[in-house]
Motif scaffolding. Structure first.
Motif, mmCIF file in Angstrom:
data_model
loop_
_atom_site.group_PDB
_atom_site.id
_atom_site.type_symbol
_atom_site.label_atom_id
_atom_site.label_comp_id
_atom_site.label_asym_id
_atom_site.label_seq_id
_atom_site.Cartn_x
_atom_site.Cartn_y
_atom_site.Cartn_z
ATOM 1 N N VAL A 301 0.855 -1.192 0.000
ATOM 2 C CA VAL A 301 0.000 0.000 0.000
ATOM 3 C C VAL A 301 0.891 1.241 0.000
ATOM 4 O O VAL A 301 1.919 1.257 0.689
ATOM 5 C CB VAL A 301 -0.908 0.056 1.253
ATOM 6 N N ILE A 302 0.505 2.235 -0.783
ATOM 7 C CA ILE A 302 1.212 3.517 -0.788
ATOM 8 C C ILE A 302 0.338 4.539 -0.075
ATOM 9 O O ILE A 302 -0.846 4.669 -0.392
ATOM 10 C CB ILE A 302 1.485 3.987 -2.232
ATOM 11 N N VAL A 303 0.894 5.267 0.903
ATOM 12 C CA VAL A 303 0.126 6.342 1.536
ATOM 13 C C VAL A 303 0.658 7.696 1.075
ATOM 14 O O VAL A 303 1.844 7.850 0.775
ATOM 15 C CB VAL A 303 0.214 6.292 3.084
ATOM 16 N N GLY A 304 -0.292 8.655 0.979
ATOM 17 C CA GLY A 304 0.130 10.030 0.719
ATOM 18 C C GLY A 304 0.356 10.398 -0.728
ATOM 19 O O GLY A 304 1.016 11.405 -1.009
ATOM 20 N N LEU A 305 -0.203 9.585 -1.670
ATOM 21 C CA LEU A 305 -0.137 10.011 -3.071
ATOM 22 C C LEU A 305 -0.777 11.385 -3.212
ATOM 23 O O LEU A 305 -1.745 11.700 -2.510
ATOM 24 C CB LEU A 305 -0.898 9.037 -3.975
ATOM 25 N N ARG A 306 -0.272 12.198 -4.087
ATOM 26 C CA ARG A 306 -0.941 13.479 -4.366
ATOM 27 C C ARG A 306 -2.416 13.188 -4.657
ATOM 28 O O ARG A 306 -2.735 12.254 -5.375
ATOM 29 C CB ARG A 306 -0.315 14.150 -5.581
ATOM 30 N N GLY A 307 -3.310 14.022 -4.099
ATOM 31 C CA GLY A 307 -4.729 13.807 -4.371
ATOM 32 C C GLY A 307 -5.398 12.848 -3.394
ATOM 33 O O GLY A 307 -6.618 12.684 -3.408
ATOM 34 N N THR A 309 -7.021 12.463 -0.416
ATOM 35 C CA THR A 309 -7.611 13.269 0.657
ATOM 36 C C THR A 309 -7.785 12.422 1.913
ATOM 37 O O THR A 309 -7.701 11.179 1.846
ATOM 38 C CB THR A 309 -9.009 13.750 0.212
ATOM 39 N N ALA A 310 -8.096 13.072 3.033
ATOM 40 C CA ALA A 310 -8.327 12.335 4.294
ATOM 41 C C ALA A 310 -9.474 11.345 4.103
ATOM 42 O O ALA A 310 -9.408 10.193 4.565
ATOM 43 C CB ALA A 310 -8.647 13.325 5.404
ATOM 44 N N GLU A 311 -10.458 11.757 3.334
ATOM 45 C CA GLU A 311 -11.629 10.896 3.076
ATOM 46 C C GLU A 311 -11.192 9.639 2.306
ATOM 47 O O GLU A 311 -11.525 8.518 2.683
ATOM 48 C CB GLU A 311 -12.618 11.712 2.267
ATOM 49 N N ARG A 356 -0.523 8.641 8.430
ATOM 50 C CA ARG A 356 -1.249 7.601 7.701
ATOM 51 C C ARG A 356 -0.434 6.306 7.705
ATOM 52 O O ARG A 356 -0.980 5.220 7.921
ATOM 53 C CB ARG A 356 -1.539 8.075 6.263
ATOM 54 N N SER A 357 0.868 6.449 7.523
ATOM 55 C CA SER A 357 1.732 5.271 7.537
ATOM 56 C C SER A 357 1.663 4.604 8.913
ATOM 57 O O SER A 357 1.509 3.382 9.004
ATOM 58 C CB SER A 357 3.159 5.725 7.215
ATOM 59 N N ARG A 358 1.714 5.405 9.976
ATOM 60 C CA ARG A 358 1.657 4.852 11.352
ATOM 61 C C ARG A 358 0.356 4.051 11.547
ATOM 62 O O ARG A 358 0.371 2.934 12.050
ATOM 63 C CB ARG A 358 1.722 5.988 12.376
ATOM 64 N N GLN A 359 -0.760 4.595 11.097
ATOM 65 C CA GLN A 359 -2.049 3.917 11.286
ATOM 66 C C GLN A 359 -2.092 2.570 10.558
ATOM 67 O O GLN A 359 -2.560 1.571 11.097
ATOM 68 C CB GLN A 359 -3.185 4.814 10.795
#
Ligand code: SF4
Length: 432
Positions: A301-307, A309-311, A356-359
């Motif tokens: 899984v990749i977290v934090g891609l541009r775009g 959103t938190a949702e 996000r990575s931590r979660q």
């Protein structure tokens, strides 16, 4: 014609960064140079030649390559240092300016090292444009490893929006089933009990030979000198039900799957230009669980891609919470030059990426403990790896459970049936 005598008694050191593919390739370069008189330097010896096989999957990987090159040159100041691999292919000029680099070799020239070792050859950079990379360099790591990495495919035609690999390794290509079966047999005859099939997009195997991945695994399943095979990583849309049904009844292929999801939000999967949606992905995971309930399922899984959103991130988290997998490999999105993702807005802040990575790492730790606990009481076959006398020895079961035991020389590189009883002290493995 190169005078091979100049290589006699020369010593080389090898340093590999990045993926299993790079390790397989470095191992083949080492074997080739040894066959031509350049032996591997012993620990503590000063080398005449240094080969650094680089990685460029993230910004951090680039930085680690630069640090490694400087450090190795300091350790072997009189050596001829060659930088090859993805960072060298993507940024040849930048690589050539790193202090200590004598030669930059592109992805297609990795095996041409001898041609550049001749003193008369003053080439500093030998890198083909990625569109001209056509050759498939067969590789299989061996030596003292318990697990061998067999390269079956290279390059990628997918161009996911965040990824530079197609720009570093070229278009999808592969070796023939006949040559790969021969390499596997060789590895088995030299003591390799387990082989991991590796590549960039291995499910895409067959593009340059008109063969298919299912035919490859069926052919390898007949290789008697090898005890078991693992598939390193495979795209979900290329892991067919036919393959799963074959693996479920196969003699040698293990119930261990590593499948890149990248996001659990359909909107983000579109931004990534991935070739499936979450409904398809979960149907694949459920099919595996139905056919091989004991399977180890690792997911990227990749977290934090541009775009993202938190949702959208919450969609990913909720999707993963319901999915019956064993472990996550969590990557933080890294901006890569020349990729389509750079046009996407908004940018996710480093602090948000970290959170996000931590979660997801927390979620993964819970899933892994649950999976390990579900295996207690079962009898599994462990391949114990090399270990130092007096220390603990470790090995993995067919379904990728890490097992710990007291050192026993008679068990090293052997497949042993054990009944899993409990966790070890620091809960990183099971004991029997
Ligand atoms: S499938 Fe996508 S992420 Fe994987 S190597 Fe190809 S382009 Fe990169």
């Amino acid at each position: 014609m190169i005078d091979r005598h100049i290589f006699e008694n020369k010593k080389a050191v090898y340093y590999t960064l990045g993926c299993k593919l790079n390790f397989a390739e470095t191992s083949s370069i080492c074997k080739y140079l040894s066959e031509n008189g350049i032996r591997k330097a012993l620990p503590g010896e000063k080398a005449d030649i240094c080969i650094v096989n680089t990685c460029s999957v993230t910004e951090l990987a680039d930085k680690k390559c630069r640090q490694a090159i400087r450090r190795i040159k300091k350790e072997h100041p009189d050596s001829f240092l060659i930088a090859t691999g993805c960072y060298a292919q993507l940024k040849p000029e930048e690589t050539s300016r790193i202090e200590g680099v004598d030669l930059v070799l592109g992805a297609n020239q990795k095996m041409d090292i001898l041609d550049f070792l001749d003193a008369k050859n003053e080439t500093k950079i030998a890198v083909l444009p990625v569109k001209d990379i056509k050759s498939f360099i067969p590789s299989c790591s061996g030596g003292d490893r318990t697990r061998h990495f067999l390269k079956v495919q290279d390059g990628c035609d997918y161009f996911c929006s965040y990824c530079t690999i197609p720009f570093a390794r070229g278009r999808s290509r592969n070796g023939s089933i006949a040559e790969l079966v021969k390499m596997a047999e060789e590895a088995g005859k030299t003591g390799g009990k387990e082989i991991v099939l590796t590549g960039v997009n291995i499910g895409d195997f067959g593009k340059t030979t008109g063969e298919t991945f299912i035919d490859l695994i069926k052919a390898l399943d007949k290789v008697e000198s090898v005890e078991r095979f693992r598939i390193s990583s495979i795209e979900p849309n290329l892991l067919t039900d036919e393959m799963l049904e074959f693996i479920a009844q196969s003699k040698r292929f293990t119930p261990h799957f590593h499948i890149p999801l990248q996001s659990g939000s359909d909107e983000v999967l579109k931004l990534m230009r991935r070739k499936y949606n979450t409904a398809f992905f979960s149907s694949k995971i459920n099919k595996i669980r139905q056919l091989m309930p004991e399977s180890f399922i690792g997911i990227d899984v990749i977290v934090g891609l541009r775009g993202e959103t938190a949702e959208y991130f919450n969609e990913t988290k909720l999707f993963l919470e319901t999915l019956p997998f064993s472990q996550l490999h969590v990557f933080t999105y890294s901006e890569r030059e020349g990729t389509a993702a750079l046009k996407i807005e908004p940018v996710v802040s480093p602090a948000e990426k970290q959170e996000r990575s931590r979660q997801l790492l927390e979620l993964s730790a819970n899933k892994l403990e649950y999976f390990y606990r579900s295996q207690i009481g079962f009898t599994r076959r462990v391949l114990f790896e090399h270990a130092k006398k007096g220390t603990k020895m470790y090995g993995f079961t067919e379904n990728y459970i890490k097992v710990e035991a007291n050192y026993n020389l008679n068990c090293i590189n052997k497949l042993i049936d054990v009944t899993l009883l409990n966790f070890n002290e620091d809960k990183t493995a099971l004991i029997f």
